[in-house]
Write a protein that holds these residues in place. Structure first.
Motif, PDB file in Angstrom:
ATOM      1  N   GLY A  61     -38.778-112.284 -28.139  1.00  4.69           N
ATOM      2  CA  GLY A  61     -40.109-111.927 -27.690  1.00  4.69           C
ATOM      3  C   GLY A  61     -40.238-111.795 -26.188  1.00  4.69           C
ATOM      4  N   VAL A  62     -39.135-111.818 -25.464  1.00  4.83           N
ATOM      5  CA  VAL A  62     -39.165-111.630 -24.017  1.00  4.83           C
ATOM      6  C   VAL A  62     -39.311-110.134 -23.738  1.00  4.83           C
ATOM      7  CG1 VAL A  62     -37.898-111.919 -21.857  1.00  4.83           C
ATOM      8  CG2 VAL A  62     -37.768-113.674 -23.627  1.00  4.83           C
ATOM      9  N   VAL A  63     -40.272-109.788 -22.884  1.00  2.00           N
ATOM     10  CA  VAL A  63     -40.628-108.394 -22.635  1.00  2.00           C
ATOM     11  C   VAL A  63     -40.183-107.971 -21.241  1.00  2.00           C
ATOM     12  CG1 VAL A  63     -42.555-106.780 -22.450  1.00  2.00           C
ATOM     13  CG2 VAL A  63     -42.622-108.604 -24.136  1.00  2.00           C
ATOM     14  N   HIS A  64     -39.588-106.790 -21.153  1.00  2.00           N
ATOM     15  CA  HIS A  64     -39.273-106.182 -19.862  1.00  2.00           C
ATOM     16  C   HIS A  64     -39.912-104.801 -19.845  1.00  2.00           C
ATOM     17  CE1 HIS A  64     -37.157-105.083 -16.226  1.00  2.00           C
ATOM     18  NE2 HIS A  64     -36.933-103.919 -16.814  1.00  2.00           N
ATOM     19  N   ILE A  65     -40.968-104.639 -19.048  1.00  2.00           N
ATOM     20  CA  ILE A  65     -41.675-103.362 -18.961  1.00  2.00           C
ATOM     21  C   ILE A  65     -40.867-102.401 -18.091  1.00  2.00           C
ATOM     22  CG2 ILE A  65     -43.794-102.208 -18.208  1.00  2.00           C
ATOM     23  CD1 ILE A  65     -45.228-104.904 -18.740  1.00  2.00           C
ATOM     24  N   LEU A  66     -40.641-101.193 -18.599  1.00  2.00           N
ATOM     25  CA  LEU A  66     -39.870-100.201 -17.861  1.00  2.00           C
ATOM     26  C   LEU A  66     -40.751 -99.507 -16.827  1.00  2.00           C
ATOM     27  CD1 LEU A  66     -37.873 -98.571 -20.784  1.00  2.00           C
ATOM     28  CD2 LEU A  66     -37.076-100.287 -19.166  1.00  2.00           C
ATOM     29  N   SER A  67     -40.345 -99.578 -15.567  1.00  2.00           N
ATOM     30  CA  SER A  67     -41.064 -98.877 -14.503  1.00  2.00           C
ATOM     31  C   SER A  67     -40.677 -97.399 -14.539  1.00  2.00           C
ATOM     32  CB  SER A  67     -40.701 -99.474 -13.141  1.00  2.00           C
ATOM     33  OG  SER A  67     -39.346 -99.183 -12.826  1.00  2.00           O
ATOM     34  N   LYS A  68     -41.400 -96.577 -13.801  1.00  2.00           N
ATOM     35  CA  LYS A  68     -41.071 -95.143 -13.753  1.00  2.00           C
ATOM     36  C   LYS A  68     -39.659 -94.940 -13.233  1.00  2.00           C
ATOM     37  CE  LYS A  68     -45.757 -93.450 -13.289  1.00  2.00           C
ATOM     38  NZ  LYS A  68     -46.696 -92.621 -12.551  1.00  2.00           N
ATOM     39  N   ARG A  69     -39.264 -95.729 -12.255  1.00  2.00           N
ATOM     40  CA  ARG A  69     -37.913 -95.632 -11.683  1.00  2.00           C
ATOM     41  C   ARG A  69     -36.858 -96.000 -12.721  1.00  2.00           C
ATOM     42  NH1 ARG A  69     -34.603 -93.255  -8.274  1.00  2.00           N
ATOM     43  NH2 ARG A  69     -33.264 -94.662  -7.140  1.00  2.00           N
ATOM     44  N   GLU A  70     -37.111 -97.038 -13.503  1.00  2.00           N
ATOM     45  CA  GLU A  70     -36.165 -97.434 -14.546  1.00  2.00           C
ATOM     46  C   GLU A  70     -36.053 -96.366 -15.626  1.00  2.00           C
ATOM     47  OE1 GLU A  70     -36.320-102.264 -14.541  1.00  2.00           O
ATOM     48  OE2 GLU A  70     -38.099-101.180 -15.249  1.00  2.00           O
ATOM     49  N   VAL A  71     -37.158 -95.735 -15.969  1.00  2.00           N
ATOM     50  CA  VAL A  71     -37.135 -94.652 -16.949  1.00  2.00           C
ATOM     51  C   VAL A  71     -36.294 -93.494 -16.419  1.00  2.00           C
ATOM     52  CG1 VAL A  71     -38.547 -92.899 -18.098  1.00  2.00           C
ATOM     53  CG2 VAL A  71     -39.308 -95.273 -18.060  1.00  2.00           C
ATOM     54  N   GLU A  72     -36.488 -93.116 -15.164  1.00  2.00           N
ATOM     55  CA  GLU A  72     -35.722 -92.017 -14.567  1.00  2.00           C
ATOM     56  C   GLU A  72     -34.228 -92.313 -14.566  1.00  2.00           C
ATOM     57  OE1 GLU A  72     -37.252 -91.460 -10.632  1.00  2.00           O
ATOM     58  OE2 GLU A  72     -39.226 -90.828 -11.341  1.00  2.00           O
ATOM     59  N   LEU A  73     -33.862 -93.508 -14.155  1.00  2.00           N
ATOM     60  CA  LEU A  73     -32.442 -93.874 -14.108  1.00  2.00           C
ATOM     61  C   LEU A  73     -31.840 -93.973 -15.504  1.00  2.00           C
ATOM     62  CD1 LEU A  73     -32.494 -96.484 -11.217  1.00  2.00           C
ATOM     63  CD2 LEU A  73     -31.410 -94.231 -11.207  1.00  2.00           C
TER      64      LEU A  73
END
Length: 115
Positions: A61-73
């Motif tokens: 249940g640990v959440v890591h929200i993807l930032s726009k930069r993480e999505v691009e990479l």
């Protein structure tokens, strides 16, 4: 001298084991945008184009929200992860599991309804 080498080798094995175990951890890529419900009717990429946000949620249940930069990479290194079907938190049991680095491992099948 031999005892210190043995200790160094043992510590090295433990550290390597921790990295291997972490690399095998699995989670699910889920849509976390409010007021939206996805049940695999569109892809993650289509939802991102509409402005939806995604997060990787591990089995604890640990959440890591993807930032726009993480999505691009991530798209640069593993574009196929964004071609999978999109699921919201409400339908997380249907979402495919992904390894930490995005390789799809298993797709859950919807359970037949008993009527």
């Amino acid at each position: 001298m031999k005892k210190s080498r043995l200790i160094v080798v043992m510590v090295g094995v433990l550290v390597l084991g921790a990295f291997v175990t972490g690399a095998l951890a699995q989670g699910k890529l889920l849509c976390i945008s409010p007021y939206k419900s996805h049940r695999g009717e569109s892809t993650v990429d289509q939802c991102l184009a509409k402005g939806d946000e995604f997060a990787i949620v591990d089995q604890y249940g640990v959440v890591h929200i993807l930032s726009k930069r993480e999505v691009e990479l991530t798209k640069a290194f593993n574009p196929q992860i964004f071609q999978q079907k999109a699921f919201s938190i409400k339908y997380q049991e249907l979402a495919p599991e992904v390894k930490l680095f995005g390789t799809t491992v298993k797709t859950s099948q919807p359970k037949p309804s008993s009527q």
